[in-house]
Structure formats: structure tokens, C-alpha cells
Write a protein that holds these residues in place. Structure first.
Motif, PDB file in Angstrom:
ATOM      1  N   ARG A  95      31.169  85.729  21.580  1.00 26.87           N
ATOM      2  CA  ARG A  95      32.200  85.452  20.564  1.00 26.87           C
ATOM      3  C   ARG A  95      32.649  86.758  19.925  1.00 26.87           C
ATOM      4  O   ARG A  95      31.862  87.689  19.797  1.00 26.87           O
ATOM      5  CB  ARG A  95      31.611  84.594  19.447  1.00 26.87           C
ATOM      6  N   THR A 402      39.605  83.525  29.539  1.00 24.64           N
ATOM      7  CA  THR A 402      40.315  83.129  28.316  1.00 24.64           C
ATOM      8  C   THR A 402      39.315  82.613  27.286  1.00 24.64           C
ATOM      9  O   THR A 402      38.151  82.356  27.608  1.00 24.64           O
ATOM     10  CB  THR A 402      41.329  81.999  28.598  1.00 24.64           C
ATOM     11  N   LEU A 403      39.791  82.409  26.075  1.00 24.82           N
ATOM     12  CA  LEU A 403      38.901  81.916  25.018  1.00 24.82           C
ATOM     13  C   LEU A 403      38.351  80.534  25.369  1.00 24.82           C
ATOM     14  O   LEU A 403      37.277  80.139  24.926  1.00 24.82           O
ATOM     15  CB  LEU A 403      39.639  81.868  23.678  1.00 24.82           C
ATOM     16  N   ARG A 436      38.231  86.316  25.991  1.00 23.33           N
ATOM     17  CA  ARG A 436      36.886  86.252  25.442  1.00 23.33           C
ATOM     18  C   ARG A 436      36.201  87.588  25.764  1.00 23.33           C
ATOM     19  O   ARG A 436      36.477  88.173  26.817  1.00 23.33           O
ATOM     20  CB  ARG A 436      36.194  85.114  26.185  1.00 23.33           C
TER      21      ARG A 436
END
Ligand SMILES: Nc1nc2c(ncn2[C@@H]2O[C@H](COP(=O)(O)OP(=O)(O)OP(=O)(O)O)[C@@H](O)[C@H]2O)c(=O)[nH]1
Ligand SMILES: [Mg+2]
Length: 463
Positions: A95, A402-403, A436
Motif C-alpha cells: 500500500r 493497478t490499484l 500499486r
């Protein structure tokens, strides 16, 4: 008290010996300050072992021995949450560090071997680097110090384009019915202030940057306090200043002007005095790609906000006297952050665009003879650069996650090397994807040109 004095004296001596440096990491909300600080600490802590810092001469020459966090100067300010940020990056899935909600400080002792060994010169030396982190929203309060209530009100209405106006529509509807000489109605002022704050929050969500007052966006412990219950009044003209100043205490204008002045003297000035005055070096971080993605009105808004912001800092060449008593920024870097969002051959364009965006402040800095370096960097690189071949042609691409966890191989688009034309905006050839962070591996965080930034900002102090 005596302890404070000793500490200040020690600082003064260290400054005099050039062993202490205070670095301003300047950037609006989401520009990448916390990521930059986290990476900076991480790279220096791993230096000498696993960090890749070839562009930092002390590291390349194997003279950089490492860095440690030490007790910071102001014990009343929280410590920069490096461990939390590092832990977030090490989670599965990793994160990004949390958005910053308050002020924190950090002091690093960097140990190195001087380049030239000389008689009586110690074998190893230390440089103390002072850093601090804060919510970007609060930074735009610094230019607010240049105003009085009248000129501030005028500026807020003059600069708003159509998209921004639409976000503040409910505020405009209310405030236009208010006259400066009306008698105050506390509840109404509070309600209009809330509309104003809501409009500012919506504008921030939509990618605008030039938003004041900063505490309206992030009030912290001031939530609900009357000092946050003011707003600009429309239709005020310079020539009315005298009449306006004579309005009775109980008038809307007098009350709003009073709250504005209180906000300046009790909130902004102490923040500026305690944290923003004593800098030796500065790095201005700009999310150029984010603004490029958000469209022309936001892009202009960012340029204006940064130009105003940079007028709030003290720049100048240093003499021994000024270094001790009125420190000034004598060298700075401007950096386009998150460069890992574009393929490497676009980086040069990204730097040119950054320079175009900051053309005004750069002119002033040049005139003042302050060395400035422009670069693009990724504090924490989230992608890998790839070449993709298609029908015999090889084209650059980025590989990232990607997130939402989707693995992607993509070409995000070309970065214009000048301020984008109307044509660029209509084509909108840029597709910004939030990635990410990469899964943590042993060693320092992956980066792009953190070492170049460090060389420029502190390299000369490590010789
Ligand atoms: N890909 C990539 N994304 C980055 C990088 N640095 C920052 N980001 C992204 O930008 C977001 C904001 O970065 P922060 O470092 O939190 O920004 P900040 O300036 O501290 O923002 P505030 O604390 O809100 O003022 C992060 O959550 C990431 O999504 C980078 O080097 N690469
Ligand atoms: Mg932050």
C-alpha cells in the motif's frame, strides 16, 4: 529553558561548521512529499550496502557510510512516520503511505568519509539533515499571508474558471445575496462558510490545486471553530477600501475581515514561523502528470498556485552571517514526481514541461542567481520499463499492477514538452493510471533518480 538554549547554541555551531542542513520538501497535496521522504530515508539508510545511488558521488566513491534517525529538534512535534510508511509498502498487497494529516519532523545523521583526507581531519564526519512533512493542503496558506481581506476576496473571484465556479455554485448563490454592510447573523455566516468549504473540497477532488484557506480542507483540531467561519465576498473594489474599513463592528464585512486577520495571525503565521522560515535547500515536487491528466483549467490552476507559493520562500546567496542568523535557500531542485507513470524516453519531455509550468518562478530565481536543477523522478518506482515488439517494430511500454490488482502492460501516452495546446487537450492523448507499489524486495526501495536529486541537494556537503 537552559536545555533549549544549549540546543539552539549547538545548532548554531553546527550550522556555522556547515554540518547541518534543513531541507524544504515543498509540494501541494498528493504531489508525493511523503513518498519522497520515505524513499530518501530508506535510500540513505541502505547506502553503502544495498541502495542504488550511483549518481550520488559520495555513494559512488564508497564514502557514504549510512544514516540514522536521531532525536529531532522539536520534541513537541510528532516524528515522521517512516516505519508506518515502510510497513505499508511491505504489506501484501503493498500500500502507499497514508495521506498526511498533520506535521511531523525527522532528523537524519548521515555519516561519510570526507573526499580528501588531511592532517587533523577526522576519518569520518556527519551531516545532520532536518526534514519535515505536512499536509499539502496547508501549504497554500503561505501566499495568503500576502493579502488583506479585501485583496484576498478579489483574488478568489478573479481566478475562478467555469469548472471551478460550478463546484462553488451553492456558495455563490448564497453569498451573492449578502451585502458587506448587513448586520451579522452568526448562523448564516457559519452556513455559508460550510458551503464554501464544501465547494473547496469538491474542487480538490476534481483535481484543482489553488485552494485557500488550506484548513478548510483539512481543519484538524480546528473543526467547527469560528476562525474557520469566513469566506470571500464578491464585488469588492479597491476604491471602496476606505468605506469598507469604516463599517461597524457588527457588519458582515468587518466580521469576516476580522476572522480572516485572526486566521492569518493565529494559524498561518505561527505555521510559517515555526516550520517554513529556516531552510537551506529546497526541492519542489510537482505532480505534472496528474495535472496533465486532469485538463487545461486544472493545469493552469496548478501553475498559478505554484507561482504564488514560491514567492513565500526566502531565496538568496549565503554569507556566513546569513547562514547563521537568517538562513536562505541557496540552491533548489524542481522535480516532476511519479515519472514511473511514463516510459523512459518521455522523461526529457516531462522535465521540459515542468520548466514551462514553473517559467515565472524560474525567471525570478535565475535573476537572483540561485542554482536550480530540474529533473523527473520516482521516489518509489511502481512500474518496470519494457520494450514490446509488434510487427517488427519495438515500442516502449510500462509493466505494472493497478490499484485493483490487475497486471498491465501499457503505453500511457506522450508527454508534451511545452505547455499543451488546445489541440492536445481535445485529443487528450494521455492516460494516467495509478499503480500499486511493487512487492517489497530486500534492500532499498526501487526509485528513479532519487540519487540525482540527493547529489544536487546535499552532494556538496558530503565532500
Ligand atoms: N507510481 C508512483 N506513484 C507515486 C510516487 N510517489 C507518490 N505516488 C502516488 O501519489 C500519491 C500521493 O503521494 P504522497 O507522497 O502521499 O503525497 P503527499 O505530497 O505526501 O500528499 P499529502 O500528504 O496529501 O500532502 C501516493 O499515494 C501514490 O499513489 C512514485 O514515485 N511513483
Ligand atoms: Mg503526505
Amino acid at each position: 529553558m537552559a536545555q533549549d538554549l544549549t540546543r539552539d547554541l549547538m545548532d548554531l555551531i553546527e550550522r556555522g561548521r556547515d554540518r547541518q542542513l534543513r531541507l524544504a520538501v515543498t509540494g501541494l497535496s498528493r504531489a508525493g512529499k511523503t513518498a519522497f521522504l520515505t524513499s530518501l530515508v530508506d535510500q540513505l539508510r541502505h547506502s553503502g550496502l544495498e541502495a542504488r545511488l550511483d549518481l550520488l558521488s559520495a555513494a559512488r566513491e564508497a564514502r557514504l557510510l549510512g544514516a540514522q534517525r536521531v532525536a529531532q529538534q522539536d520534541l513537541g512535534v510528532p516524528r515522521f512516520p517512516f516505519d508506518q510508511a515502510r510497513a505499508a509498502l511491505e504489506e501484501t498487497p503493498p500500500r502507499w503511505p497514508e495521506p498526511t494529516r498533520g506535521i511531523s519532523e525527522l532528523r537524519l545523521k548521515i555519516r561519510y568519509r570526507p573526499a580528501r583526507q588531511a592532517w587533523l581531519r577526522p576519518e569520518t564526519t556527519e551531516l545532520t539533515l532536518d526534514l519535515f512533512d505536512y499536509p499539502g493542503e496547508w501549504l497554500l496558506d503561505l501566499p495568503l499571508l500576502e493579502h488583506d481581506y479585501l485583496s484576498w476576496s478579489q483574488a478568489q473571484f478573479a481566478d475562478a474558471g467555469p469548472a471551478r465556479r460550478s463546484m462553488l455554485a451553492s456558495f455563490y448563490a448564497e453569498v451573492e445575496e449578502l451585502t458587506p454592510d448587513a448586520e451579522i447573523d452568526e448562523a448564516r455566516l457559519a452556513a455559508i462558510s460550510e458551503h464554501y468549504a464544501e465547494g473547496l473540497r469538491a474542487a480538490r477532488e476534481a483535481g484543482f490545486s489553488d485552494l485557500q484557506p488550506g484548513r478548510f480542507l483539512l481543519p484538524g483540531e480546528l473543526q467547527g471553530a469560528p476562525v474557520l467561519q469566513f469566506f470571500p465576498l464578491p464585488g469588492l473594489a479597491e476604491q471602496d477600501a476606505e468605506t469598507l474599513d469604516k463599517l461597524p463592528e457588527a457588519s458582515v464585512y468587518a466580521q469576516l475581515a476580522k476572522r480572516f486577520a485572526y486566521y492569518q495571525s493565529h494559524i498561518v503565521r505561527p505555521f510559517y514561523r515555526e516550520h517554513f522560515r529556516r531552510f537551506d535547500r529546497q526541492i519542489v515536487l510537482v505532480d505534472v502528470l496528474g495535472a496533465l491528466n486532469a485538463g487545461p483549467e486544472r493545469f493552469e490552476d496548478l501553475s498559478r498556485a505554484l507561482t504564488r507559493l514560491m514567492q513565500s520562500f526566502n531565496y538568496g546567496q549565503r554569507s556566513l552571517f546569513s547562514r547563521l542568523f537568517t538562513p536562505r535557500i541557496d540552491r533548489l531542485a524542481i522535480a516532476a514526481t511519479k515519472a514511473d507513470h511514463v516510459t523512459p524516453e518521455q522523461h526529457q519531455h516531462l522535465v521540459a514541461l515542468l520548466e514551462a509550468l514553473l517559467a515565472e518562478p524560474l525567471k525570478n530565481l535565475k535573476y537572483a542567481n540561485i542554482p536550480v536543477k530540474a529533473l523527473s523522478l520516482a521516489s518509489i518506482r511502481a512500474t518496470e520499463a519494457r520494450e514490446v515488439s509488434h510487427q517488427g517494430h519495438s515500442t516502449p511500454a510500462l509493466k505494472g499492477t493497478t490499484l485493483d490488482g490487475e497486471s498491465l502492460l501499457t503505453f500511457p501516452g506522450e508527454v508534451p514538452s511545452r505547455l499543451p495546446t488546445a489541440d492536445f487537450w481535445t485529443r487528450q492523448g494521455f492516460d494516467f493510471i495509478a499503480f500499486r507499489p511493487q512487492q517489497a524486495a530486500p534492500g532499498a526501495l526501487p526509485h528513479i533518480r532519487m540519487d540525482a536529486a540527493l547529489e544536487w541537494l546535499i552532494g556538496d556537503k558530503l565532500t
